[in-house]
Every structure is written in structure tokens, then in C-alpha cells.
Design a protein around this motif. Structure first.
Motif, PDB file in Angstrom:
ATOM      1  N   UNK A 242      12.013   7.110  31.598  1.00 24.59           N
ATOM      2  CA  UNK A 242      13.183   7.567  32.018  1.00 24.59           C
ATOM      3  C   UNK A 242      12.823   8.888  32.984  1.00 24.59           C
ATOM      4  N   UNK A 243      12.059   9.686  32.264  1.00 24.29           N
ATOM      5  CA  UNK A 243      11.658  11.069  33.004  1.00 24.29           C
ATOM      6  C   UNK A 243      10.621  11.109  33.834  1.00 24.29           C
ATOM      7  N   UNK A 244      10.548  11.114  35.277  1.00 24.38           N
ATOM      8  CA  UNK A 244       9.355  11.251  36.016  1.00 24.38           C
ATOM      9  C   UNK A 244       8.921  12.541  36.222  1.00 24.38           C
TER      10      UNK A 244
ATOM     11  N   UNK B 168       7.925  23.001  34.201  1.00 23.13           N
ATOM     12  CA  UNK B 168       8.249  21.515  34.528  1.00 23.13           C
ATOM     13  C   UNK B 168       9.421  21.256  35.203  1.00 23.13           C
ATOM     14  N   UNK B 169       9.266  20.098  36.084  1.00 20.13           N
ATOM     15  CA  UNK B 169      10.147  19.359  36.912  1.00 20.13           C
ATOM     16  C   UNK B 169      10.220  18.058  36.624  1.00 20.13           C
ATOM     17  N   UNK B 170      11.080  17.644  36.175  1.00 15.45           N
ATOM     18  CA  UNK B 170      11.279  16.140  35.935  1.00 15.45           C
ATOM     19  C   UNK B 170      12.469  15.533  36.750  1.00 15.45           C
ATOM     20  N   UNK B 171      12.294  14.194  37.247  1.00 18.56           N
ATOM     21  CA  UNK B 171      13.631  13.487  37.808  1.00 18.56           C
ATOM     22  C   UNK B 171      14.019  12.487  36.928  1.00 18.56           C
ATOM     23  N   UNK B 172      15.210  12.599  36.484  1.00 17.56           N
ATOM     24  CA  UNK B 172      16.091  11.586  35.551  1.00 17.56           C
ATOM     25  C   UNK B 172      16.104  10.307  36.525  1.00 17.56           C
ATOM     26  N   UNK B 173      15.422   9.238  36.257  1.00 20.96           N
ATOM     27  CA  UNK B 173      15.406   8.059  37.048  1.00 20.96           C
ATOM     28  C   UNK B 173      17.005   7.179  37.044  1.00 20.96           C
ATOM     29  N   UNK B 174      17.735   7.544  36.039  1.00 25.08           N
ATOM     30  CA  UNK B 174      18.542   6.767  36.044  1.00 25.08           C
ATOM     31  C   UNK B 174      19.992   7.409  36.823  1.00 25.08           C
TER      32      UNK B 174
ATOM     33  N   UNK C 129      19.141  10.176  38.925  1.00 25.37           N
ATOM     34  CA  UNK C 129      18.289  11.080  40.275  1.00 25.37           C
ATOM     35  C   UNK C 129      18.457  12.353  40.071  1.00 25.37           C
ATOM     36  N   UNK C 130      18.988  12.799  38.845  1.00 23.74           N
ATOM     37  CA  UNK C 130      19.080  14.410  38.522  1.00 23.74           C
ATOM     38  C   UNK C 130      17.779  15.092  38.452  1.00 23.74           C
ATOM     39  N   UNK C 131      17.356  16.274  38.906  1.00 21.21           N
ATOM     40  CA  UNK C 131      16.304  17.057  38.758  1.00 21.21           C
ATOM     41  C   UNK C 131      16.623  17.910  37.427  1.00 21.21           C
ATOM     42  N   UNK C 132      15.576  18.022  36.751  1.00 21.94           N
ATOM     43  CA  UNK C 132      15.455  18.967  35.484  1.00 21.94           C
ATOM     44  C   UNK C 132      14.326  19.812  35.495  1.00 21.94           C
ATOM     45  N   UNK C 133      14.732  20.977  35.570  1.00 26.35           N
ATOM     46  CA  UNK C 133      13.606  22.094  35.679  1.00 26.35           C
ATOM     47  C   UNK C 133      13.737  22.788  34.236  1.00 26.35           C
ATOM     48  N   UNK C 134      12.575  23.031  33.646  1.00 26.56           N
ATOM     49  CA  UNK C 134      12.377  23.603  32.491  1.00 26.56           C
ATOM     50  C   UNK C 134      11.347  24.654  32.388  1.00 26.56           C
ATOM     51  N   UNK C 135      11.410  26.091  31.673  1.00 25.25           N
ATOM     52  CA  UNK C 135      10.358  26.686  31.393  1.00 25.25           C
ATOM     53  C   UNK C 135       9.909  26.643  30.079  1.00 25.25           C
ATOM     54  N   UNK C 136       9.007  26.703  29.647  1.00 21.57           N
ATOM     55  CA  UNK C 136       8.612  26.536  28.152  1.00 21.57           C
ATOM     56  C   UNK C 136       7.553  27.630  27.610  1.00 21.57           C
ATOM     57  N   UNK C 137       7.805  28.226  26.572  1.00 16.20           N
ATOM     58  CA  UNK C 137       6.915  29.083  25.790  1.00 16.20           C
ATOM     59  C   UNK C 137       5.781  28.257  25.246  1.00 16.20           C
ATOM     60  N   UNK C 138       5.847  27.082  25.244  1.00 13.62           N
ATOM     61  CA  UNK C 138       4.641  26.399  24.671  1.00 13.62           C
ATOM     62  C   UNK C 138       3.932  25.747  26.177  1.00 13.62           C
ATOM     63  N   UNK C 139       2.767  26.019  26.289  1.00 12.95           N
ATOM     64  CA  UNK C 139       1.969  25.728  27.681  1.00 12.95           C
ATOM     65  C   UNK C 139       0.985  24.694  27.788  1.00 12.95           C
ATOM     66  N   UNK C 140       0.562  23.938  26.683  1.00 12.19           N
ATOM     67  CA  UNK C 140      -0.372  22.843  26.698  1.00 12.19           C
ATOM     68  C   UNK C 140       0.199  21.718  27.492  1.00 12.19           C
TER      69      UNK C 140
END
Length: 430
Positions: free
Chosen positions: A225-227, A240-246, A248-259
């Protein structure tokens, strides 16, 4: 007994997996069910999410707990093993269980524990469930200890079963093929309860699909689902940035966990939030964003690509199998450095040859030894590493090893510390 005496009493009385390995593993749920029955079946008195998998189940559990906390839910979190204090295993809204609660639990149930002689883990699960029930949590995120089907946590009926991925770990217990390991992990799939798989793996997918069909459980694969559009590391955050393929929404996240391995974990987390909302929870986009951005702050998670020092850069990570180390090597490619140092130690009941095979020969190694009975002798690790043309010194104590490397390294070098959860647990600075 005081708190420290209580913990030592349990260590001496009961089989402890993180110290003894396989012989401490109880391959059935009889003791756990007996403990829960004795305690009045507290596991049925709160809502829960069950999180399993080989790698990423701890990070995913902390992400979910942080997000639920941001959404205003009183959230329990059960994870294992601990790094510093036993109380890390059982938290509510990021606060560890008070030491006195542990003392009181053992005191109240001492006769029963003496009679049953459960494993340390089975005893701990009972404590967690009773504590979450007594504190009236809205929901608890429960991380599987080992496997799934026969794991002591597998007595709950969750809102969602999340399985992160399947890799080779604990093969002496879970099997030595992906299908066998997946079969054990699939044991947390419950009748008519949705199951979410963070990433697709052909050999494991078939197992999960068959189990979901047999239990009439709706199954989803987050990686379908998430590209991924972008993954970058900026100082001590990952973006990280994903596209919800269902939609087409863009999802941007900033994470304290880096790996880099968090890319697949986060796909599962985004999808899990949607499933939970369909099941009556109210978690909005801002809760998701804040929960991911503040996961370490909210939950107190330690040892996941954790920065110990900036110059030279020193990080530690609890990745301890071939998949985890592979992902960490990919993450290292995001950094610019002159020389890579690795301070490594392992336990003696794992086949680490596959890990040694992939480690770069240009690395300067220091071989150390965790302070647990299962630790592989540092000198034996040095000898084994030589077979793979990996050269290094032996400094048994991880803290002495870090101090020595920091003195030897240039300011633009990079120092990685890990190999075993117990090596990371021994770092004073954490």
C-alpha cells in the motif's frame, strides 16, 4: 525483600532466557494460563495490540504506544528484554512500573510461584497483565517475546495482530527455514481479528495467508500500500515520505528512530493506525506524526541507532541477527566518515558466520564480551573473525572498548557498537 533482592530472587529461582538461552524456554502455554487463572485472567480486562516478527517488533511496539499516547489513550507497553532495569519491560504512558509494584506482586504470589516454577518470562507476563488491568489502561501494546504460537504473551485476544517481518533468529527453537519460522510467528493470528504484515516476503506470505484464511481474519500487507519516495537522515532524525497508493496521498514523517529498517516498520504503523480507527479508535494524522517524531521521548526507548557521542560519531544498535546487521550496514551508507570502527560482541548460541561474511574488511574491529553467561568469549570471536579476514583487538568490557576506540579514532571516524542486545545493555551511558 526490597526491589533488587526481589529481582535477584526471581533470577535465582526461575529459568531466565536472556541468561540461559534455550533451556529456559517453555514450549507451551500451560504455565502462563495457570498464572493468568490464578490472577483472575487480567489479560481479558483491557484492549490490546499484539506485535510479533523477527526484527522491528520492539520499534513497532514503541511507535504504536507513542502514537496512542499522543491520541490521548492511557497506553500500556510490554516489551522484552530490558537493557538496564527490569521495570523497562512494563510501562504506562512511557512511565516504567514502580519498583514497589514488582516487590508486591512477588510477595503476594510467592507461594504460587514456588509451586508452579514458571520461567522468568512467564512470571513477568503475569505481572504485566495484572498491572495493566489494575491501572485501567485503555489499550496495551504487547510485544511477543519469542516466536508467537507458544509465546507466553499469546493468551490475549487483541484488536490487531501486527507481524513485522521474518528472518533467521533463534533457529534452534523456531526452525531453520523461513516457512517454519513464519508458522511460529503466525500463531498470534486470532479468529476474526485483523492481521497486518509490515513487509512482503514470498515464503512467509503463503504461511500468513493460509493462517488468516483458516481463522477468517482479514489480512493486509502494508508494503503493498505504501510506496517509499524518500528516506534521508538529518542529524539525529530520519525523514521519510510515502505515497498511499490507494488514494495517492503523500505521507511525510520525521522519526527519532533512524535505522533504515524503520522504513518497513513505519509502513506497518501507518496501516495499523488506519485499522485501529476502523475498530473504533480516534487517531488523527497529527497524532501519527507526533507519535513517530517523539517515539523515544514518549516511551523511553533505548538502544535503537542511539547516538552516544558526536565527535567521533558513536552509535549503538541492538540489531543482532543477519537481517538486522544487514540493514544497519545499509544505514551506515547514509553517513560520511573517514574510517568505520565496529565494537562487536555476540552470544554463544547463535551461528554468526553469516554475519561475519557480510562485514566489510576495511573496518577496524574491537571484539568485546557481554556480561551474561551466554556471551561468546571475545577471544573466540576474534579467532572466528580471522577466518573471514576481519582483524581486530580484544577488549572484553564494552565501555573500555568505547573509551579506547574514541582515543584512537579521528574526529571524522564513525564508531558502531553492537552485535548483541546484551552488549548494548552493558553500555554505561545508556
Amino acid at each position: 525483600m526490597n526491589y533488587q533482592e526481589t529481582i535477584e530472587y526471581l533470577y535465582q529461582l526461575l529459568p531466565v532466557f536472556h541468561r540461559e538461552g534455550k533451556k529456559a524456554y517453555k514450549a507451551d502455554l500451560k504455565n502462563t494460563l495457570a498464572i493468568c487463572e490464578h490472577l483472575g485472567n487480567p489479560q481479558h480486562k483491557f484492549k490490546s495490540i499484539h506485535v510479533g516478527g523477527t526484527n522491528g517488533k520492539g520499534s513497532s511496539s514503541h511507535f504504536l504506544a507513542s502514537i496512542l499516547q499522543e491520541a490521548g489513550y492511557k497506553t500500556g507497553l510490554y516489551t522484552s528484554p530490558h537493557l538496564k532495569s527490569f521495570t523497562e519491560r512494563i510501562k504506562i504512558n512511557g512511565q516504567p512500573i514502580p519498583e514497589q509494584e514488582v516487590v508486591d506482586y512477588v510477595e503476594r504470589n510467592k507461594a504460587f510461584i514456588l509451586d508452579l516454577r514458571p520461567s522468568f518470562f512467564e512470571c513477568t507476563v503475569g505481572l504485566a497483565f495484572e498491572y495493566f488491568s489494575s491501572q485501567n489502561v485503555d489499550i496495551a501494546v504487547i510485544e511477543v517475546g519469542l516466536g508467537g504460537r507458544l509465546d507466553s504473551t499469546n493468551v490475549i485476544t487483541p484488536e490487531l495482530s501486527l507481524i513485522t517481518n521474518i528472518s533467521f533468529d533463534h533457529t534452534d527453537i523456531l526452525g531453520n527455514t523461513i516457512e517454519q519460522i513464519a508458522t511460529e510467528k503466525a500463531g498470534i493470528i486470532k479468529p476474526e481479528i485483523p492481521v497486518l504484515i509490515s513487509q512482503r516476503q514470498p515464503e512467509a506470505d503463503i504461511v500468513f495467508q493460509h493462517k488468516a484464511a483458516a481463522t477468517s481474519s482479514i489480512i493486509s500487507f502494508a508494503s503493498d500500500r505504501y510506496e517509499l519516495n524518500e528516506y534521508s537522515v538529518d542529524s539525529n532524525f530520519a525523514k521519510v515520505e510515502y505515497t498511499d497508493t490507494q488514494n495517492k496521498e503523500k505521507i511525510n514523517l520525521q522519526s527519532q528512530l533512524i535505522g533504515r529498517y524503520q522504513i518497513d516498520n513505519l509502513r506497518g504503523i501507518i496501516n495499523a493506525v488506519e485499522i485501529l480507527n476502523k475498530r473504533g479508535f480516534a487517531i488523527d494524522k497529527k497524532d501519527l506524526e507526533r507519535g513517530v517524531a517523539k517515539v523515544v521521548t514518549n516511551t523511553g526507548l533505548k538502544g535503537r541507532w542511539q547516538t552516544l557521542r558526536e565527535t567521533p560519531k558513536v552509535i549503538c544498535d541492538t540489531g543482532h541477527n543477519i537481517a538486522g546487521i544487514t540493514e544497519n550496514l545499509v544505514t551506515l551508507e547514509k553517513y560520511n566518515y573517514h574510517q568505520l570502527w565496529m565494537i562487536l560482541g555476540f552470544v554463544n548460541d547463535k551461528d554468526i558466520r553469516a554475519i561475519l561474511e557480510i562485514l566489510p574488511k576495511s573496518v577496524k574491529f574491537v571484539f568485546c564480551q557481554a556480561d551474561v553467561p551466554r556471551a561468546l568469549e571475545a577471544s573466540d570471536l576474534q579467532k572466528l573473525a580471522k577466518e573471514y579476514q576481519l582483524e581486530g583487538s580484544v577488549i572484553k568490557d564494552v565501555n573500555e572498548a568505547i573509551d579506547w576506540v574514541v582515543q584512537q579514532a579521528d574526529e571524522d571516524d564513525f564508531v558502531y557498537v553492537g552485535g548483541s542486545t546484551f552488549v548494548v545493555a552493558g553500555i554505561h551511558q545508556i
